[in-house]
Scaffold this motif. Structure first.
Motif, PDB file in Angstrom:
ATOM      1  N   ASP A 108       8.830  -8.274  -1.233  1.00 54.39           N
ATOM      2  CA  ASP A 108       8.829  -8.508   0.207  1.00 54.39           C
ATOM      3  C   ASP A 108       9.972  -9.412   0.680  1.00 54.39           C
ATOM      4  OD1 ASP A 108       7.225  -7.346   2.180  1.00 54.39           O
ATOM      5  OD2 ASP A 108       6.392  -9.281   2.757  1.00 54.39           O
ATOM      6  N   LYS A 109      10.883  -9.781  -0.207  1.00 57.77           N
ATOM      7  CA  LYS A 109      11.971 -10.667   0.221  1.00 57.77           C
ATOM      8  C   LYS A 109      12.911  -9.908   1.170  1.00 57.77           C
ATOM      9  CE  LYS A 109      15.239 -14.040  -1.497  1.00 57.77           C
ATOM     10  NZ  LYS A 109      16.466 -13.835  -0.742  1.00 57.77           N
ATOM     11  N   PRO A 110      13.295 -10.536   2.292  1.00 59.42           N
ATOM     12  CA  PRO A 110      14.237  -9.880   3.210  1.00 59.42           C
ATOM     13  C   PRO A 110      15.582  -9.598   2.517  1.00 59.42           C
ATOM     14  CG  PRO A 110      13.251 -11.823   4.228  1.00 59.42           C
ATOM     15  CD  PRO A 110      12.862 -11.853   2.782  1.00 59.42           C
ATOM     16  N   ILE A 111      16.180  -8.453   2.837  1.00 56.48           N
ATOM     17  CA  ILE A 111      17.490  -8.061   2.296  1.00 56.48           C
ATOM     18  C   ILE A 111      18.391  -7.773   3.485  1.00 56.48           C
ATOM     19  CG2 ILE A 111      18.730  -6.361   0.876  1.00 56.48           C
ATOM     20  CD1 ILE A 111      16.068  -5.760  -0.548  1.00 56.48           C
ATOM     21  N   SER A 112      19.529  -8.420   3.566  1.00 58.25           N
ATOM     22  CA  SER A 112      20.380  -8.219   4.740  1.00 58.25           C
ATOM     23  C   SER A 112      20.935  -6.792   4.757  1.00 58.25           C
ATOM     24  CB  SER A 112      21.491  -9.265   4.768  1.00 58.25           C
ATOM     25  OG  SER A 112      22.218  -9.209   3.573  1.00 58.25           O
ATOM     26  N   ALA A 113      21.391  -6.372   5.933  1.00 61.82           N
ATOM     27  CA  ALA A 113      21.797  -4.977   6.150  1.00 61.82           C
ATOM     28  C   ALA A 113      22.864  -4.531   5.156  1.00 61.82           C
ATOM     29  CB  ALA A 113      22.304  -4.806   7.574  1.00 61.82           C
ATOM     30  N   LEU A 114      22.830  -3.248   4.794  1.00 64.18           N
ATOM     31  CA  LEU A 114      23.750  -2.713   3.787  1.00 64.18           C
ATOM     32  C   LEU A 114      25.006  -2.107   4.424  1.00 64.18           C
ATOM     33  CD1 LEU A 114      23.567  -2.649   0.726  1.00 64.18           C
ATOM     34  CD2 LEU A 114      22.478  -0.420   0.871  1.00 64.18           C
ATOM     35  N   ALA A 115      24.938  -1.717   5.698  1.00 63.99           N
ATOM     36  CA  ALA A 115      26.100  -1.095   6.343  1.00 63.99           C
ATOM     37  C   ALA A 115      27.165  -2.165   6.616  1.00 63.99           C
ATOM     38  CB  ALA A 115      25.677  -0.426   7.648  1.00 63.99           C
ATOM     39  N   PRO A 116      28.406  -1.894   6.202  1.00 62.61           N
ATOM     40  CA  PRO A 116      29.473  -2.889   6.392  1.00 62.61           C
ATOM     41  C   PRO A 116      29.669  -3.295   7.855  1.00 62.61           C
ATOM     42  CG  PRO A 116      30.185  -1.184   4.877  1.00 62.61           C
ATOM     43  CD  PRO A 116      28.864  -0.732   5.429  1.00 62.61           C
ATOM     44  N   SER A 117      29.386  -2.408   8.797  1.00 64.97           N
ATOM     45  CA  SER A 117      29.578  -2.768  10.207  1.00 64.97           C
ATOM     46  C   SER A 117      28.596  -3.866  10.636  1.00 64.97           C
ATOM     47  CB  SER A 117      29.396  -1.543  11.107  1.00 64.97           C
ATOM     48  OG  SER A 117      28.071  -1.055  11.019  1.00 64.97           O
ATOM     49  N   ALA A 118      27.464  -3.949   9.922  1.00 65.80           N
ATOM     50  CA  ALA A 118      26.456  -4.953  10.276  1.00 65.80           C
ATOM     51  C   ALA A 118      26.525  -6.180   9.384  1.00 65.80           C
ATOM     52  CB  ALA A 118      25.056  -4.337  10.196  1.00 65.80           C
ATOM     53  N   ASN A 119      27.232  -6.066   8.258  1.00 58.78           N
ATOM     54  CA  ASN A 119      27.275  -7.159   7.286  1.00 58.78           C
ATOM     55  C   ASN A 119      28.627  -7.127   6.574  1.00 58.78           C
ATOM     56  OD1 ASN A 119      27.002  -8.912   5.154  1.00 58.78           O
ATOM     57  ND2 ASN A 119      25.050  -8.090   4.432  1.00 58.78           N
ATOM     58  N   GLY A 120      29.523  -7.993   7.002  1.00 53.88           N
ATOM     59  CA  GLY A 120      30.907  -7.989   6.521  1.00 53.88           C
ATOM     60  C   GLY A 120      31.075  -8.304   5.039  1.00 53.88           C
ATOM     61  N   GLU A 121      30.007  -8.781   4.376  1.00 51.60           N
ATOM     62  CA  GLU A 121      30.148  -9.103   2.955  1.00 51.60           C
ATOM     63  C   GLU A 121      29.919  -7.898   2.051  1.00 51.60           C
ATOM     64  OE1 GLU A 121      27.871 -12.513   1.706  1.00 51.60           O
ATOM     65  OE2 GLU A 121      28.522 -13.606   3.487  1.00 51.60           O
ATOM     66  N   ARG A 122      29.402  -6.818   2.619  1.00 52.72           N
ATOM     67  CA  ARG A 122      29.088  -5.653   1.785  1.00 52.72           C
ATOM     68  C   ARG A 122      30.350  -4.966   1.294  1.00 52.72           C
ATOM     69  NH1 ARG A 122      24.365  -6.836  -0.093  1.00 52.72           N
ATOM     70  NH2 ARG A 122      22.684  -6.807   1.431  1.00 52.72           N
ATOM     71  N   PHE A 123      30.306  -4.512   0.050  1.00 56.76           N
ATOM     72  CA  PHE A 123      31.408  -3.766  -0.573  1.00 56.76           C
ATOM     73  C   PHE A 123      32.734  -4.511  -0.466  1.00 56.76           C
ATOM     74  CE2 PHE A 123      28.122  -0.766   0.684  1.00 56.76           C
ATOM     75  CZ  PHE A 123      27.870  -0.132  -0.527  1.00 56.76           C
ATOM     76  N   THR A 124      32.701  -5.788  -0.885  1.00 57.86           N
ATOM     77  CA  THR A 124      33.930  -6.569  -0.940  1.00 57.86           C
ATOM     78  C   THR A 124      34.147  -7.174  -2.326  1.00 57.86           C
ATOM     79  OG1 THR A 124      32.737  -8.515  -0.120  1.00 57.86           O
ATOM     80  CG2 THR A 124      33.889  -7.191   1.523  1.00 57.86           C
ATOM     81  N   ASP A 125      33.219  -6.945  -3.264  1.00 59.79           N
ATOM     82  CA  ASP A 125      33.297  -7.589  -4.569  1.00 59.79           C
ATOM     83  C   ASP A 125      32.870  -6.575  -5.640  1.00 59.79           C
ATOM     84  OD1 ASP A 125      32.638  -8.907  -6.937  1.00 59.79           O
ATOM     85  OD2 ASP A 125      31.833 -10.677  -5.934  1.00 59.79           O
ATOM     86  N   ALA A 126      33.824  -6.158  -6.466  1.00 59.43           N
ATOM     87  CA  ALA A 126      33.574  -5.066  -7.421  1.00 59.43           C
ATOM     88  C   ALA A 126      32.442  -5.392  -8.387  1.00 59.43           C
ATOM     89  CB  ALA A 126      34.858  -4.742  -8.185  1.00 59.43           C
ATOM     90  N   ALA A 127      32.400  -6.628  -8.886  1.00 56.51           N
ATOM     91  CA  ALA A 127      31.360  -6.970  -9.868  1.00 56.51           C
ATOM     92  C   ALA A 127      29.980  -6.827  -9.233  1.00 56.51           C
ATOM     93  CB  ALA A 127      31.566  -8.393 -10.383  1.00 56.51           C
ATOM     94  N   LYS A 128      29.888  -7.233  -7.973  1.00 58.33           N
ATOM     95  CA  LYS A 128      28.602  -7.165  -7.272  1.00 58.33           C
ATOM     96  C   LYS A 128      28.205  -5.712  -6.994  1.00 58.33           C
ATOM     97  CE  LYS A 128      26.007  -9.143  -3.530  1.00 58.33           C
ATOM     98  NZ  LYS A 128      25.978  -9.795  -2.218  1.00 58.33           N
TER      99      LYS A 128
END
Lengths: 158, 128
Positions: free
Chosen positions: B75-95
């Protein structure tokens, strides 16, 4: 004068060490960004104090099959976190966290300490949709992320 | 001044993981590995369907990836996956690699193919 200050400081330090372990409602997670990042992504970064070192070692040796989830990590990070948990593991408060056969328990919620502290929580409460499981500390302990498990910070969802 | 710039440059170069990447870089990388162009439509179907397991990707990330989700088990909240809504998504290859590995395994009991990954990213990028 200087001596008096020193005595005061020693006294204060002594007092601090004497009173801290008695505060069962404060379980701050020692600052460790890697632990917070890796072990706080799917759930709360649990207080290391609530399992003994054997239990943590067992948890850290089975991350690819972690309570029905794949929580696998690269070896460098895994080893660093295992070391952190081993150094900060409980013992004094929770005692040995093993089952009757001596096998290390993997769940905080299975330990005698946890069950003693939650004696008054009815079995049906754990299953409420807004709680889901005893592992969801923050559902009831609203300031759990800050290590605050005190009575005044508990709100049990209906 | 010059020395500190130099030190900063060395620092950035040395901390490989800190190298900034963009969601488009990942799309290009997975398309190249797959050898075909990505399809956002296929990505949407893949993301919202179950693949034999208990969960779909949407079980935790919702079907509207511009919204926050919740972990289906904890039940832990997970921030949005779409890059337009969350600028940190898909910016780190290891992650990115770590979570594709884990989440594909949890939903399908296998790794995702390069094409599946490219499709998902193409779909996530279609949200403005």
């Amino acid at each position: 004068m200087e001596n008096a200050v020193k005595t005061h400081l020693t006294l204060a330090a002594l007092l601090a060490t004497l009173t801290l372990p008695a505060l069962a409602d404060r379980l701050p997670v020692p600052n460790h960004p890697l632990y917070r990042e890796e072990c706080g992504s799917c759930h709360l970064a649990y207080p290391p104090q609530l399992l003994d070192a054997h239990s943590w070692l067992q948890v850290m040796n089975g991350l690819d099959k972690h309570f029905g989830s794949d929580a696998s990590l690269d070896e460098k990070r895994r080893a660093a976190i295992a070391d952190f948990l081993g150094r900060n593991a409980g013992g004094r408060k929770t005692g040995v966290t093993a089952d009757a056969k001596g096998q290390p328990l993997l769940r905080i919620s299975d330990t005698a300490y946890f069950q003693r502290k939650h004696r008054e929580v009815d079995a049906s409460v754990w299953k409420r949709p807004a709680i889901k499981s005893p592992a969801n500390c923050a559902a009831c302990h609203v300031n759990a992320a800050a290590g605050d498990y005190s009575e005044r910070s508990i709100r049990i969802p209906k | 001044m010059r020395t500190s710039l130099l030190i900063a440059a060395i620092f950035i170069a040395a901390s490989g993981a800190g190298r900034a990447e963009t969601p488009r870089d990942f799309l290009t990388r997975f398309e190249k590995e797959a050898g075909t162009a990505a399809s956002a439509e296929r990505g949407a179907r893949f993301f919202t369907a179950r693949h034999g397991g208990e969960w779909s990707c949407a079980s935790c990330h919702t079907e509207r990836p511009t919204q926050a989700g919740r972990h289906a088990k904890t039940d832990k909240p997970i921030s949005a996956l779409a890059p337009s809504a969350n600028g940190e998504r898909f910016t780190d290859a290891a992650k990115v690699d770590k979570w594709f590995r884990r989440n594909c395994n949890d939903t399908m009991n296998r790794a995702c193919t390069a094409q599946e990954k490219a499709d998902v990213i193409a779909w996530l990028l279609s949200f403005k």
